[in-house]
Design an enzyme around this catalytic site. Structure first.
Site, PDB file in Angstrom:
ATOM      1  N   GLY A  61       0.815  -1.224   0.000  1.00  0.00           N
ATOM      2  CA  GLY A  61       0.000   0.000   0.000  1.00  0.00           C
ATOM      3  C   GLY A  61       0.841   1.263   0.000  1.00  0.00           C
ATOM      4  N   GLY A  62       0.547   2.132   0.964  1.00  0.00           N
ATOM      5  CA  GLY A  62       1.272   3.394   1.062  1.00  0.00           C
ATOM      6  C   GLY A  62       2.768   3.191   1.224  1.00  0.00           C
ATOM      7  N   GLY A 112      15.789   8.590 -35.507  1.00  0.00           N
ATOM      8  CA  GLY A 112      15.276   9.324 -34.356  1.00  0.00           C
ATOM      9  C   GLY A 112      16.161   9.136 -33.133  1.00  0.00           C
ATOM     10  CB  ALA A 113      18.066   6.257 -31.885  1.00  0.00           C
TER      11      ALA A 113
HETATM   12  C1  HXC Z   1      -2.494  -3.253  10.779  1.00  0.00           C
HETATM   13  C2  HXC Z   1      -1.044  -4.907  10.176  1.00  0.00           C
HETATM   14  C3  HXC Z   1      -1.045  -4.433   8.838  1.00  0.00           C
HETATM   15  C4  HXC Z   1      -1.849  -3.299   8.528  1.00  0.00           C
HETATM   16  C5  HXC Z   1       0.255  -6.136   8.954  1.00  0.00           C
HETATM   17  N1  HXC Z   1      -0.224  -5.949  10.187  1.00  0.00           N
HETATM   18  N2  HXC Z   1      -0.235  -5.232   8.110  1.00  0.00           N
HETATM   19  N3  HXC Z   1      -1.761  -4.307  11.125  1.00  0.00           N
HETATM   20  N4  HXC Z   1      -2.543  -2.752   9.522  1.00  0.00           N
HETATM   21  N5  HXC Z   1      -1.901  -2.788   7.307  1.00  0.00           N
HETATM   22  C6  HXC Z   1       0.065  -6.718  11.385  1.00  0.00           C
HETATM   23  C7  HXC Z   1      -0.531  -8.115  11.357  1.00  0.00           C
HETATM   24  O1  HXC Z   1      -1.856  -8.085  11.817  1.00  0.00           O
HETATM   25  C8  HXC Z   1       0.392  -8.850  12.296  1.00  0.00           C
HETATM   26  O2  HXC Z   1       0.032  -8.556  13.629  1.00  0.00           O
HETATM   27  C9  HXC Z   1       1.725  -8.220  12.027  1.00  0.00           C
HETATM   28  O3  HXC Z   1       1.452  -6.931  11.440  1.00  0.00           O
HETATM   29  C10 HXC Z   1       2.571  -9.002  11.068  1.00  0.00           C
HETATM   30  O4  HXC Z   1       1.795  -9.295   9.914  1.00  0.00           O
HETATM   31  P1  HXC Z   1       1.725 -10.750   9.257  1.00  0.00           P
HETATM   32  O5  HXC Z   1       0.600 -10.750   8.303  1.00  0.00           O
HETATM   33  O6  HXC Z   1       1.711 -11.783  10.349  1.00  0.00           O
HETATM   34  O7  HXC Z   1       3.129 -10.801   8.545  1.00  0.00           O
HETATM   35  P2  HXC Z   1       3.507 -11.450   7.157  1.00  0.00           P
HETATM   36  O8  HXC Z   1       2.920 -12.811   7.027  1.00  0.00           O
HETATM   37  O9  HXC Z   1       4.980 -11.264   7.019  1.00  0.00           O
HETATM   38  O10 HXC Z   1       2.764 -10.547   6.038  1.00  0.00           O
HETATM   39  C11 HXC Z   1       3.087  -9.214   5.922  1.00  0.00           C
HETATM   40  C12 HXC Z   1       2.108  -8.522   4.937  1.00  0.00           C
HETATM   41  C13 HXC Z   1       0.653  -8.790   5.409  1.00  0.00           C
HETATM   42  C14 HXC Z   1       2.327  -9.107   3.536  1.00  0.00           C
HETATM   43  C15 HXC Z   1       2.449  -7.046   4.901  1.00  0.00           C
HETATM   44  O11 HXC Z   1       0.540  -8.467   6.783  1.00  0.00           O
HETATM   45  C16 HXC Z   1      -0.356  -7.997   4.674  1.00  0.00           C
HETATM   46  O12 HXC Z   1      -0.740  -8.349   3.551  1.00  0.00           O
HETATM   47  N6  HXC Z   1      -0.841  -6.909   5.303  1.00  0.00           N
HETATM   48  C17 HXC Z   1      -1.846  -6.050   4.670  1.00  0.00           C
HETATM   49  C18 HXC Z   1      -1.207  -5.249   3.606  1.00  0.00           C
HETATM   50  C19 HXC Z   1      -2.112  -4.275   2.918  1.00  0.00           C
HETATM   51  O13 HXC Z   1      -3.096  -4.630   2.218  1.00  0.00           O
HETATM   52  N7  HXC Z   1      -1.847  -2.996   3.079  1.00  0.00           N
HETATM   53  C20 HXC Z   1      -2.515  -1.995   2.312  1.00  0.00           C
HETATM   54  C21 HXC Z   1      -3.179  -1.050   3.237  1.00  0.00           C
HETATM   55  S1  HXC Z   1      -3.972   0.190   2.288  1.00  0.00           S
HETATM   56  P3  HXC Z   1       0.083  -9.660  14.780  1.00  0.00           P
HETATM   57  O14 HXC Z   1      -0.340  -8.936  16.005  1.00  0.00           O
HETATM   58  O15 HXC Z   1      -0.844 -10.732  14.357  1.00  0.00           O
HETATM   59  O16 HXC Z   1       1.502 -10.117  14.788  1.00  0.00           O
HETATM   60  C22 HXC Z   1      -2.828   1.417   2.071  1.00  0.00           C
HETATM   61  C23 HXC Z   1      -3.373   2.574   1.290  1.00  0.00           C
HETATM   62  C24 HXC Z   1      -2.415   3.662   1.119  1.00  0.00           C
HETATM   63  O17 HXC Z   1      -1.735   1.356   2.521  1.00  0.00           O
HETATM   64  C25 HXC Z   1      -2.747   4.562  -0.040  1.00  0.00           C
HETATM   65  C26 HXC Z   1      -2.133   4.101  -1.325  1.00  0.00           C
HETATM   66  C27 HXC Z   1      -2.286   5.068  -2.470  1.00  0.00           C
END
Ligand code: HXC
Length: 516
Positions: free
Chosen positions: A169-170, A404-405
């Site tokens: 994401g961000g 052109g290159a």
């Molecule tokens: C809150 C989060 C989090 C998030 C991870 N965690 N991402 N908590 N918000 N976005 C937490 C998990 O709950 C977990 O907590 C710990 O971090 C570790 O995550 P895991 O999933 O256990 O780790 P891993 O298997 O290594 O996977 C990492 C990951 C996955 C690939 C990043 O966590 C994931 O897919 N997260 C979501 C990513 C996502 O979709 N982000 C986009 C957000 S939108 P615990 O307590 O269980 O250990 C965004 C918009 C911005 O960013 C604007 C863009 C233009």
């Protein structure tokens, strides 16, 4: 007083422990350093000054009020690299997966604002799951505040990003707005969202490496610029990259004295061009043999390798190098190489880095794949970037500069300051075989068998004699001189020295409209 000091010591200790000792242990077991360890490796010893160590989130959804970590998952502050000021933030995966809250964003914005006021680069060490899901709009607004600052800082202070874990994401859009992104192989990832969410949206089963590993972004997508074997190596690359850059857009490019004599000749270069002009050779040999001490930091080496970009020094002066690579697709300009080259030229121009261009290009790659991919728009990016660049531009044609290159690759017509050619230069609208096919179509049609071959050879030889050389362009002054290849280093150093105080401007405008 003792109580106060004890409290401070305890609070500091708690902040240093991030998400807790257990999580740090697990993090280390994955072969990863913590946010603080990364900062320690990056900055000069003892130079780090931290801000907002005690800041915490304000979220009360999902029982978050009971989960609080001092610093809230990001370490921010300033320090020095080889004595030069930089601002840093380092995301801590042990705290909510390094995800970004409103307060986390405020911490990053604070150092970005300071960097802008004080004219120093921002280096972000990213290890984050993106917007903190529990915070909703607060985290989105926090990210957008960062994006805005990334854009405002673009072209004002260098912004460098390291990717040290799974970033989503961000946490990938902010690096995408920075100048350079370095990934760690097999331990860092960049994607809009991770495999779990991908599965729910598109039902696609994909692992993190295939979705967004360094092998994807430094080879296929071009999103990242360098891949490192380890975190240590990634940090070293960030430092090395920084050594070539000024601290802001008002500073000249850094100078590093060298013992390497500017008049050093390289007889090897007199022999490097093969007799057969369709045979490849290694353009990197031309670079390595002419730059100071043979040191060249190549950027995006595995992405669109038909163009080479990177940093080096000539006579101590930091420069950006753009070179066609005859060893890959004959050095042709296609969609990816045009985008890669254009972005680099614009970076150099924004940060006062002279551009040295080495030309051996048969043209733009034709055909449906390229046309459908927008080669007209993408090739125009190169034209645009070179045309608007006002930094010193020194160009050496080593062999082909066709069509052109020729125009694109920092030609005289795009305000190239010094344009030299080796005697092996071939500057014309197209190569001999293509030209013969069009100019002498009737003669070729009439002739048959052996005769046809002979006519073709004769016509090609005639064309080569008249056009495939540097002297037609030199007669017009489009080539300033035809130089001895072995003397290239000397000629480049002299040209750059002469251009050191070059002043040039573009018409006043809000901004141009580069064909994005
Ligand atoms: C809150 C989060 C989090 C998030 C991870 N965690 N991402 N908590 N918000 N976005 C937490 C998990 O709950 C977990 O907590 C710990 O971090 C570790 O995550 P895991 O999933 O256990 O780790 P891993 O298997 O290594 O996977 C990492 C990951 C996955 C690939 C990043 O966590 C994931 O897919 N997260 C979501 C990513 C996502 O979709 N982000 C986009 C957000 S939108 P615990 O307590 O269980 O250990 C965004 C918009 C911005 O960013 C604007 C863009 C233009």
């Amino acid at each position: 007083m003792d109580n106060h000091l004890d409290k401070l010591t305890n609070m500091r200790q708690k902040a240093l422990e991030g998400g807790g000792l257990d999580r740090i242990k697990k993090h280390h077991e994955k072969g990863r350093y913590t946010a603080r360890e990364r900062i320690e490796m990056l900055l000069d010893e003892g130079s780090f000054e931290e801000f907002d160590m005690f800041k915490t989130h304000r979220c009360t959804h999902f029982g978050m009020e009971k989960k609080e970590f001092l610093g809230d998952g990001v370490v921010t502050g300033y320090g020095t690299i080889n004595g030069r000021l930089v601002y840093v933030f380092s995301q801590d995966f042990t705290v909510f997966g390094g995800s970004l809250s409103e307060t986390f964003a405020e911490k990053i914005c604070k150092v970005m604002d300071m960097a802008m006021k004080n004219g120093a680069p921002v280096i972000g060490l990213n290890d984050s799951g993106g917007a903190r899901i529990q915070e909703g709009i607060e985290s989105l607004s926090g990210y957008t505040d960062i994006f805005l600052r990334n854009v405002m800082a673009s072209g004002v202070v260098p912004q460098l990003s390291g990717i040290f874990g799974p970033c989503a994401g961000g946490a990938v859009y902010s690096p995408a707005l920075t100048d350079f992104t370095i990934m760690v192989k097999e331990n860092s990832y960049m994607f809009l969202t991770g495999p779990k969410v991908v599965k729910t949206v598109t039902h696609e089963d994909v692992d993190v490496e295939t979705l967004g590993g360094a092998s994807v972004h430094t080879v296929k997508s071009g999103v990242a610029h360098l891949a490192s074997d380890s975190e240590e190596e990634a940090i070293e690359s960030l430092k090395r990259l920084f050594s070539y850059l000024p601290s802001n857009n008002m500073e000249p490019a850094p100078f590093e004295a060298t013992e390497d004599p500017s008049e050093r000749t390289e007889p090897y270069l007199d022999e490097i061009i093969p007799d057969n002009s369709n045979m490849p050779y290694e353009m990197k040999d031309v670079i390595l043999n002419t730059v100071d001490d043979g040191k060249f930091l190549e950027i995006q080496p595995a992405y669109a390798p038909n163009i080479i970009i990177g940093f080096a020094r000539y006579g101590g002066m930091s420069v950006g190098i753009v070179a066609n690579q005859p060893k890959h697709l004959a050095g042709v300009l296609d969609n990816d190489s045009s985008i890669k080259g254009a972005r680099f030229v614009r970076f150099c121009d924004a940060f006062n880095l002279p551009i040295v261009t080495l030309v051996d290009v048969p043209g733009f790659l034709p055909g449906t794949v390229q046309e459908y991919g927008g080669i007209i728009r993408n090739g125009a990016k190169m034209l645009y970037a070179y045309a608007e660049a006002t930094v010193p531009k020194v160009t050496i044609v080593t062999r082909k500069a066709y069509g052109g290159a020729y125009c694109v690759m920092s030609s005289k017509h795009l305000r190239g300051d010094i344009n030299y050619s080796w005697p092996t230069g071939e500057i014309a609208v197209m190569g001999a075989s293509g030209a013969a096919e069009i100019l002498y179509a009737r003669d070729l049609k009439k002739a048959e068998g052996e005769d046809k071959k002979k006519v073709r050879e004769e016509k090609e030889a005639e064309y080569n004699e008249s056009f495939a050389n540097p002297y037609v362009a030199a007669k017009r002054g489009y080539i300033d001189d035809v130089i001895t290849p072995s003397n290239t280093r000397f000629r480049i150093v002299k040209a750059l020295g002469m251009l050191q105080h070059k002043q040039d401007t573009n018409p006043r405008k809000k901004h141009g409209n580069i064909p994005l």
